[in-house]
Write a protein that holds these residues in place. Structure first.
Motif, short mmCIF file in Angstrom:
data_model
loop_
_atom_site.label_atom_id
_atom_site.label_comp_id
_atom_site.label_asym_id
_atom_site.label_seq_id
_atom_site.Cartn_x
_atom_site.Cartn_y
_atom_site.Cartn_z
N UNK A 164 0.99 -1.18 0.02
CA UNK A 164 0.06 0.09 -0.06
C UNK A 164 0.87 1.29 0.04
N UNK A 165 2.02 1.15 0.49
CA UNK A 165 2.99 2.19 0.58
C UNK A 165 4.07 2.14 -0.61
N UNK A 166 3.70 1.67 -1.85
CA UNK A 166 4.50 1.78 -2.76
C UNK A 166 3.95 2.23 -4.02
N UNK A 167 4.58 3.01 -5.01
CA UNK A 167 3.93 3.48 -6.10
C UNK A 167 3.90 2.35 -7.16
N UNK A 168 2.49 1.90 -7.69
CA UNK A 168 2.54 0.90 -8.59
C UNK A 168 2.17 1.71 -9.85
N UNK A 169 3.37 1.75 -10.71
CA UNK A 169 3.09 2.52 -12.01
C UNK A 169 3.39 1.24 -12.94
N UNK A 170 1.99 1.27 -13.97
CA UNK A 170 2.19 0.17 -14.99
C UNK A 170 3.26 0.51 -15.87
N UNK A 171 3.35 -0.47 -17.20
CA UNK A 171 4.25 -0.13 -18.30
C UNK A 171 3.76 1.04 -18.91
N UNK A 172 2.53 0.95 -19.18
CA UNK A 172 2.19 2.11 -20.05
C UNK A 172 2.04 3.75 -19.46
N UNK A 173 2.44 3.67 -18.21
CA UNK A 173 2.53 4.92 -17.39
C UNK A 173 3.44 5.73 -17.92
N UNK A 174 2.87 7.08 -17.81
CA UNK A 174 3.99 8.33 -18.14
C UNK A 174 5.35 8.10 -17.32
N UNK A 175 5.26 7.82 -16.09
CA UNK A 175 6.43 7.98 -15.43
C UNK A 175 7.16 6.43 -15.49
N UNK A 176 6.90 5.32 -16.20
CA UNK A 176 7.50 4.22 -16.28
C UNK A 176 8.83 4.40 -16.92
N UNK A 177 8.70 5.01 -18.16
CA UNK A 177 9.84 4.92 -19.08
C UNK A 177 9.68 6.11 -20.00
N UNK A 178 10.84 6.88 -19.77
CA UNK A 178 11.01 8.39 -20.62
C UNK A 178 11.07 7.90 -22.10
N UNK A 179 10.37 8.67 -22.82
CA UNK A 179 10.72 8.66 -24.53
C UNK A 179 11.99 9.04 -24.76
N UNK A 180 12.23 10.25 -24.00
CA UNK A 180 13.47 11.02 -24.52
C UNK A 180 14.36 11.10 -23.29
N UNK A 181 15.74 10.64 -23.73
CA UNK A 181 16.71 11.04 -22.54
C UNK A 181 17.35 12.10 -22.78
N UNK A 182 18.37 12.39 -21.81
CA UNK A 182 19.09 13.65 -22.06
C UNK A 182 19.76 13.98 -23.42
N UNK A 183 20.42 12.75 -23.87
CA UNK A 183 21.02 12.62 -25.20
C UNK A 183 19.99 13.08 -26.32
N UNK A 184 18.84 12.70 -26.31
CA UNK A 184 17.91 12.95 -27.38
C UNK A 184 17.34 14.41 -27.28
N UNK A 185 17.17 14.90 -26.01
CA UNK A 185 16.75 16.08 -25.66
C UNK A 185 17.93 17.03 -26.20
N UNK A 186 18.95 16.83 -26.14
CA UNK A 186 19.98 17.79 -26.41
C UNK A 186 20.04 17.57 -27.98
N UNK A 187 20.15 16.59 -28.66
CA UNK A 187 19.76 16.72 -30.02
C UNK A 187 18.74 17.47 -30.68
N UNK A 188 17.53 17.39 -30.00
CA UNK A 188 16.31 18.15 -30.46
C UNK A 188 16.56 19.62 -30.19
N UNK A 189 17.34 20.03 -29.14
CA UNK A 189 17.39 21.49 -28.98
C UNK A 189 18.65 22.04 -29.85
#
Length: 159
Positions: free
Chosen positions: A71-96
């Protein structure tokens, strides 16, 4: 709750690394505990913590079915926004870097759609235009400004 569980909940609630969601759950369990201190009703608990009654009932149900640890843990599913970031720091730098460069031929400035199309070539996996918009929003980058640098411009005193 047992004395050990009570200590665990109080320790978790006071920890700086605990997120607000888990702090709220801890406070719910402390307010509704029959064995220790004053006991609130579900409505009083929701009102005193500034949360909905549904949140209180969900926490109680989760505690009853899965126990305190789950009950005191966050259960985030695979499709959750926070479970996996689509863009990491390297990709952000390339986009910028791409957005700071000159606009493509035939266009006066970058649009999100143009950046999405170009980023498919530069990055390993395709990124949606809303994701690119969020990356540029985080960096305070304005595509319509005359200065296309991602860094804010320094204001010079009038001389």
């Amino acid at each position: 709750m047992t004395d050990d569980q009570l200590k665990y909940v109080k320790k978790m609630r006071k920890a700086k690394s605990t997120c607000q969601t888990l702090r709220s759950r801890c406070q719910i369990f402390l307010d509704l505990d029959v064995n220790h201190g004053k006991q609130f009703t579900c409505e009083q608990c929701a009102h005193s913590n500034g949360i909905s009654i549904k949140t209180v009932y969900t926490a109680i149900q989760n505690y009853a079915t899965n126990g305190l640890e789950k009950a005191l843990t966050l259960n985030r599913g695979e499709g959750s926004n926070h479970s996996r970031r689509k863009v990491d720091g390297r990709a952000e730098a390339n986009i910028i870097k791409l957005a700071c460069g000159p606009a493509p031929e035939g266009h006066s400035r970058w649009t999100l759609r143009l950046l999405a199309d170009k980023s498919r070539i530069v990055l390993d996996e395709p990124v949606s235009k809303s994701t690119i918009g969020n990356v540029l929003k985080k960096t305070n980058f304005g595509r319509t400004k005359a200065n296309t640098g991602a860094s804010p411009t320094k204001k010079m005193p009038n001389s």
